[in-house]
Design a protein around this motif. Sequence first.
Motif, mmCIF file in Angstrom:
data_model
loop_
_atom_site.group_PDB
_atom_site.id
_atom_site.type_symbol
_atom_site.label_atom_id
_atom_site.label_comp_id
_atom_site.label_asym_id
_atom_site.label_seq_id
_atom_site.Cartn_x
_atom_site.Cartn_y
_atom_site.Cartn_z
ATOM 1 N N LYS A 36 0.830 -1.208 0.000
ATOM 2 C CA LYS A 36 0.000 0.000 0.000
ATOM 3 C C LYS A 36 0.862 1.255 0.000
ATOM 4 O O LYS A 36 0.639 2.189 -0.771
ATOM 5 N N MET A 37 1.874 1.286 0.886
ATOM 6 C CA MET A 37 2.752 2.456 0.963
ATOM 7 C C MET A 37 3.529 2.651 -0.338
ATOM 8 O O MET A 37 3.695 3.777 -0.819
ATOM 9 N N GLN A 51 -8.890 -0.001 -2.719
ATOM 10 C CA GLN A 51 -9.654 -1.110 -3.280
ATOM 11 C C GLN A 51 -8.738 -2.267 -3.690
ATOM 12 O O GLN A 51 -9.056 -3.439 -3.492
ATOM 13 N N PHE A 52 -7.588 -1.924 -4.242
ATOM 14 C CA PHE A 52 -6.620 -2.931 -4.684
ATOM 15 C C PHE A 52 -6.152 -3.792 -3.513
ATOM 16 O O PHE A 52 -6.182 -5.025 -3.572
ATOM 17 N N VAL A 53 -5.738 -3.133 -2.436
ATOM 18 C CA VAL A 53 -5.242 -3.857 -1.255
ATOM 19 C C VAL A 53 -6.348 -4.701 -0.630
ATOM 20 O O VAL A 53 -6.113 -5.848 -0.216
ATOM 21 N N GLU A 58 -8.433 -10.061 0.559
ATOM 22 C CA GLU A 58 -9.542 -11.015 0.604
ATOM 23 C C GLU A 58 -9.179 -12.325 -0.093
ATOM 24 O O GLU A 58 -9.518 -13.409 0.380
ATOM 25 N N ARG A 59 -8.473 -12.202 -1.207
ATOM 26 C CA ARG A 59 -8.066 -13.413 -1.930
ATOM 27 C C ARG A 59 -6.909 -14.122 -1.238
ATOM 28 O O ARG A 59 -6.841 -15.360 -1.222
ATOM 29 N N ALA A 60 -5.983 -13.334 -0.669
ATOM 30 C CA ALA A 60 -4.756 -13.910 -0.115
ATOM 31 C C ALA A 60 -4.958 -14.669 1.191
ATOM 32 O O ALA A 60 -4.187 -15.578 1.507
ATOM 33 N N ALA A 265 -8.712 2.524 -13.910
ATOM 34 C CA ALA A 265 -9.613 2.339 -12.774
ATOM 35 C C ALA A 265 -10.459 3.581 -12.504
ATOM 36 O O ALA A 265 -11.631 3.475 -12.135
ATOM 37 N N VAL A 266 -9.871 4.768 -12.689
ATOM 38 C CA VAL A 266 -10.580 6.013 -12.380
ATOM 39 C C VAL A 266 -11.521 6.432 -13.515
ATOM 40 O O VAL A 266 -12.666 6.832 -13.276
#
Length: 452
Positions: A36-37, A51-53, A58-60, A265-266
Amino acid sequence: MAFDSLSEKLQNVFKSLRSKGRLTEADVTAALKEVKMALLEADVNFRVVKQFVKTVQERAVGQDVMNGLNPGQMVIKIVNEEMVNLMGSETTEISFRPGKELTVIMMVGLQGAGKTTTTAKIAGKLKAKGRKTLLAACDVYRPAAIEQLQINGEKQGVEVFSMGDKHKPEDIAKAAVERAKKEECSVLIIDTAGRLHVDEDMMAELSRIKAAVDVFQTILVVDAMTGQDAVNVASTFDEKIGIDGVVLTKLDGDTRGGAALSIRAVTGKPILYAGMGEKLSDLEQFFPDRMASRILGMGDVLTMIERAQENIDEEKARELEQKMRKNEFDFEMYLESMNQMKKMGGLASLMGMMPGLGMNVKMADVDTDAAEKNMARVEAVIYSMTPQERKNPSLLNPSRKNRIARGAGVDVAEVNRLVKQFEQTKKLMKQMPGMMGGKGRRGFHPFKNSPF
């Protein structure tokens, strides 16, 4: 090069994951905090990062990953897949009208993003695919904009339609459509004026052009080095006039790369091409999966192969191969090897596509700048030789070497070192008659055996 810092940080995170035999949820959370950082520092849109993290986490932390034989690699795989999804999953190409109908493409963007150069680059790509293309010079404000397009158009072998800078852009566009139809062109690309900032006058002018001619595709050119600002510009252009796709320029520069990871994405609009340099050939189709691999340090072999196919002269390659087979290796071949490498983007560019090195070639502990400078010195030494000396290196006695050193502006020790290296390479080739592969082998690259 783009993504250097992000690539290095992500690889450090993944290195710590690989070292663990089993992963706990806490391990994943700690790793994703670092991810994230790294993404935020790369100027990726914060909502996109959030959203990516969340999706990766959730998958990991699912049972299949946590209980798997190699959970660290599974997490890396998930990050790669989600990064591809972020940039669009599938490769998107410019759309064209069916049959022989004229496709009008309008290029838009701010000043300094490289719009005019990119316009010519795209025209060259389309010409190579057999589409007869006409360029229209509708930037009547920026000094030398018309001349720049004409020069680049000539280099690409594409005609440029211009009415000078005394007519309204929408009138020039209308006349260009008529010319394109008359000459039976399949594509007309309109180069429009930019501004230093988004303003109402620019948007109004673009709207007038769209009203005057039937624009099928509006392509926005944005400077990747502006990071999050590029995403904001894309959003504004899409809202005001509507865009169909984006070209990211200066991805070869010292940029944090956030635009590449945020724009789709945006805005929901695909990235069509990536500008990787100043030359008219430095425009790559944007492949989300390949870009993700490069960002994560996994290389991009497919692009490297395609670049070789586009730039290597097959006839010269076969000629060099025959000379190598006959052990007729000389300094002319040295020069040709370096020229082929330059056509493919140079040493740093090629290393950036090698698996394990990623886009951050510094991580390979190789000083590519020094290597490029060394190649330039070698080139200077060889060019200081006479044609006879290049073809018959045995002529190089001490007095000739001194003359060559003076001509190249180097110490005679460098000439001696090059000659010694040359002799070693030639000896190696003589000892390895099978190194060139089987008879009729395809895909030969003349620089593969070069000591550079």
